[in-house]
Design a protein around this motif. Structure first.
Motif, short mmCIF file in Angstrom:
data_model
loop_
_atom_site.label_atom_id
_atom_site.label_comp_id
_atom_site.label_asym_id
_atom_site.label_seq_id
_atom_site.Cartn_x
_atom_site.Cartn_y
_atom_site.Cartn_z
N GLU A 227 -29.82 -15.44 -46.96
CA GLU A 227 -31.16 -15.82 -46.80
C GLU A 227 -31.79 -14.55 -46.15
OE1 GLU A 227 -34.18 -18.57 -46.28
OE2 GLU A 227 -32.12 -18.81 -47.21
N PHE A 228 -31.21 -13.70 -45.49
CA PHE A 228 -31.89 -12.55 -44.92
C PHE A 228 -32.42 -11.53 -45.96
CE2 PHE A 228 -32.12 -7.95 -43.41
CZ PHE A 228 -32.59 -8.36 -42.24
N PHE A 229 -31.72 -11.20 -46.97
CA PHE A 229 -32.21 -10.44 -48.01
C PHE A 229 -33.22 -11.40 -49.19
CE2 PHE A 229 -28.52 -8.01 -46.51
CZ PHE A 229 -29.11 -6.56 -46.40
N ALA A 230 -32.87 -12.30 -49.31
CA ALA A 230 -33.30 -13.19 -50.19
C ALA A 230 -35.07 -13.48 -49.78
CB ALA A 230 -32.90 -14.44 -50.77
N ALA A 231 -35.21 -13.80 -48.51
CA ALA A 231 -36.24 -14.42 -48.03
C ALA A 231 -36.50 -13.90 -46.61
CB ALA A 231 -36.28 -16.00 -48.25
N PRO A 232 -36.71 -12.68 -46.08
CA PRO A 232 -37.09 -12.25 -44.84
C PRO A 232 -37.92 -12.86 -44.41
CG PRO A 232 -37.33 -10.48 -46.35
CD PRO A 232 -36.72 -11.41 -47.09
N LYS A 233 -38.06 -13.30 -43.06
CA LYS A 233 -39.35 -14.22 -42.55
C LYS A 233 -40.32 -13.09 -41.98
CE LYS A 233 -36.68 -18.24 -41.67
NZ LYS A 233 -35.29 -17.93 -42.62
N GLN A 234 -39.96 -11.92 -41.38
CA GLN A 234 -40.71 -11.13 -40.59
C GLN A 234 -41.66 -10.10 -41.50
OE1 GLN A 234 -41.70 -11.95 -37.45
NE2 GLN A 234 -40.36 -13.76 -37.48
N ALA A 235 -42.62 -9.87 -41.24
CA ALA A 235 -43.14 -8.86 -42.33
C ALA A 235 -42.65 -7.30 -41.91
CB ALA A 235 -44.79 -8.70 -41.62
N ARG A 236 -42.05 -7.29 -40.62
CA ARG A 236 -41.43 -5.90 -40.54
C ARG A 236 -40.28 -5.86 -41.19
NH1 ARG A 236 -40.13 -1.74 -40.60
NH2 ARG A 236 -39.66 -0.17 -38.96
N THR A 237 -39.44 -6.87 -41.18
CA THR A 237 -38.28 -6.82 -41.79
C THR A 237 -38.37 -6.53 -43.36
OG1 THR A 237 -37.44 -8.62 -40.40
CG2 THR A 237 -35.94 -8.22 -42.29
N ARG A 238 -39.57 -7.32 -43.89
CA ARG A 238 -39.70 -6.90 -45.49
C ARG A 238 -40.06 -5.51 -45.58
NH1 ARG A 238 -42.22 -12.06 -44.65
NH2 ARG A 238 -44.27 -11.39 -44.50
N GLU A 239 -41.06 -4.98 -44.86
CA GLU A 239 -41.28 -3.31 -44.86
C GLU A 239 -40.06 -2.54 -44.71
OE1 GLU A 239 -43.75 -0.07 -42.22
OE2 GLU A 239 -43.70 -2.31 -41.47
N PHE A 240 -39.11 -2.83 -43.56
CA PHE A 240 -37.99 -2.11 -43.56
C PHE A 240 -37.22 -2.25 -44.88
CE2 PHE A 240 -33.37 -1.72 -42.54
CZ PHE A 240 -33.29 -0.81 -41.87
N LEU A 241 -37.07 -3.20 -45.45
CA LEU A 241 -36.16 -3.54 -46.74
C LEU A 241 -36.71 -2.86 -47.83
CD1 LEU A 241 -35.12 -7.20 -46.16
CD2 LEU A 241 -33.41 -5.07 -45.87
N ARG A 242 -37.85 -2.93 -48.09
CA ARG A 242 -38.76 -2.17 -49.12
C ARG A 242 -38.22 -0.82 -49.15
NH1 ARG A 242 -42.91 -5.79 -48.73
NH2 ARG A 242 -44.11 -4.45 -47.08
N MET A 243 -38.58 -0.22 -47.71
CA MET A 243 -38.26 1.33 -47.56
C MET A 243 -36.64 1.76 -47.94
SD MET A 243 -40.96 2.99 -47.01
CE MET A 243 -40.28 4.50 -46.31
N GLU A 244 -35.89 1.03 -47.56
CA GLU A 244 -34.51 1.31 -47.44
C GLU A 244 -34.11 1.27 -49.13
OE1 GLU A 244 -31.90 2.22 -45.43
OE2 GLU A 244 -33.54 2.49 -44.17
N VAL A 245 -34.62 0.18 -49.74
CA VAL A 245 -34.42 0.15 -50.97
C VAL A 245 -34.80 1.16 -52.17
CG1 VAL A 245 -34.84 -1.39 -53.10
CG2 VAL A 245 -34.05 -2.30 -51.22
N LYS A 246 -36.23 1.77 -51.30
CA LYS A 246 -36.76 2.85 -52.19
C LYS A 246 -35.92 4.03 -51.95
CE LYS A 246 -41.01 5.70 -52.20
NZ LYS A 246 -42.30 5.85 -51.41
N GLN A 247 -35.43 4.31 -50.72
CA GLN A 247 -34.81 5.42 -50.48
C GLN A 247 -33.10 5.30 -51.16
OE1 GLN A 247 -34.43 5.46 -46.25
NE2 GLN A 247 -36.43 5.78 -45.96
N GLU A 248 -32.82 4.20 -51.26
CA GLU A 248 -31.45 4.16 -51.98
C GLU A 248 -31.51 4.43 -53.36
OE1 GLU A 248 -29.29 0.51 -51.74
OE2 GLU A 248 -28.55 1.15 -49.56
N GLY A 249 -32.66 4.08 -53.96
CA GLY A 249 -33.21 4.65 -55.38
C GLY A 249 -33.41 5.87 -55.65
N GLU A 250 -33.97 6.51 -54.63
CA GLU A 250 -34.19 7.92 -54.63
C GLU A 250 -32.89 9.09 -54.54
OE1 GLU A 250 -36.95 8.70 -51.42
OE2 GLU A 250 -38.50 7.99 -52.65
N ARG A 251 -31.84 8.46 -53.78
CA ARG A 251 -30.69 8.84 -53.57
C ARG A 251 -29.75 8.77 -54.83
NH1 ARG A 251 -30.50 6.88 -48.40
NH2 ARG A 251 -29.25 5.08 -48.92
N ILE A 252 -30.07 7.85 -55.42
CA ILE A 252 -29.18 7.42 -56.81
C ILE A 252 -29.85 8.31 -57.95
CG2 ILE A 252 -28.73 5.76 -58.55
CD1 ILE A 252 -28.55 3.66 -56.30
#
Length: 252
Positions: A227-252
């Motif tokens: 549930e945390f990754f599929a539908a985060p409830k807080q805007a700050r959580t969504r922003e953090f996950l977007r940034m982490e996914v972007k950074q992981e993509g850049e490392r790959i």
């Protein structure tokens, strides 16, 4: 009933509030991932609940026994540590001891096992993390990933009820991260209770069953991992996950 329950834990360093009243419940078999930006209090939380730091305030109930985190005795601290293990970011192995000696040292000193008993357990634990062929190697002869696997074997050797991992892959080269995460994945499958401070989103999503997102000394959001990754409830959580996914993509 929770195996581990922490209530209202506070910690400050030099006037900086690092933990601001954190509550946490862990059940047997939980794999809890703690996420958050640097400076959010994640590592301090782990260190306080294992008495590597003394909290300013807060209580902990572990295995049915309650502790005042700000005023625990040496006996109480030893009681908790006998049931827990801590895997550090930088391995903390003794450079002058072999992999096997690093694993067995705590068994002979703290648990008063004979050398033969300790070596039997040590070899079993090194085999469990895929390091049985490196028993007699010194840390300088091992890669970072291998050293961290020895550190995990050392943690397992004491037969803990719960293992705390403080960013166990952050000091590793990218190609070595997978071997450590695979060991942790197998531990999760075996039912080991773990709290893992990590930046590895894949591990948090696929292996943990419980995710906590911290920022500025508070828990912003927590949920089961799906549930945390599929539908985060807080805007700050969504922003953090977007940034982490972007950074992981850049490392790959």
């Amino acid at each position: 009933m929770a195996m581990l329950e922490i209530k209202n834990i506070h910690k400050s360093f030099g006037g900086l509030d690092v933990l601001k009243g954190v509550d946490l419940s862990i059940h047997k078999g939980d794999v809890t991932a703690i996420l958050g930006p640097s400076g959010s209090g994640k590592t301090t939380l782990l260190r306080c609940i294992n008495f590597l730091e003394t909290a300013d305030q807060g209580t902990m109930t572990f295995d049915g026994i309650s502790y005042d985190l700000a005023h625990s005795t040496k006996k109480e601290i030893a009681q908790v540590r006998a049931k827990t293990a801590f895997v550090f970011q930088n391995y903390n192995l003794f450079a002058n001891k072999t992999a096997l000696q690093n694993v067995t040292l705590g068994l002979t000193l703290a648990q008063k096992k004979t050398k033969a008993e300790a070596e039997k357990i040590g070899r079993e634990m090194l085999d469990r993390v895929g390091m049985s062929d490196r028993c007699n190697y010194y840390p300088s002869q091992l890669s970072g990933g291998q050293q961290q696997r020895v550190a995990i074997a050392r943690a397992l050797a004491t037969d803990p009820q719960i293992i705390y991992f403080d960013e166990p892959t952050s000091a590793l080269d990218p190609e070595l991260i997978g071997e450590v995460l695979e060991v942790m994945r197998k531990l999760a499958e075996d039912g080991m209770t773990m709290i893992v401070v990590t930046h590895e989103m894949g591990f948090a999503r696929d292996v943990s069953n419980h995710v906590i997102f911290m920022e500025k000394g508070n828990i912003v959001e927590e949920n089961d991992s799906q549930e945390f990754f599929a539908a985060p409830k807080q805007a700050r959580t969504r922003e953090f996950l977007r940034m982490e996914v972007k950074q992981e993509g850049e490392r790959i």
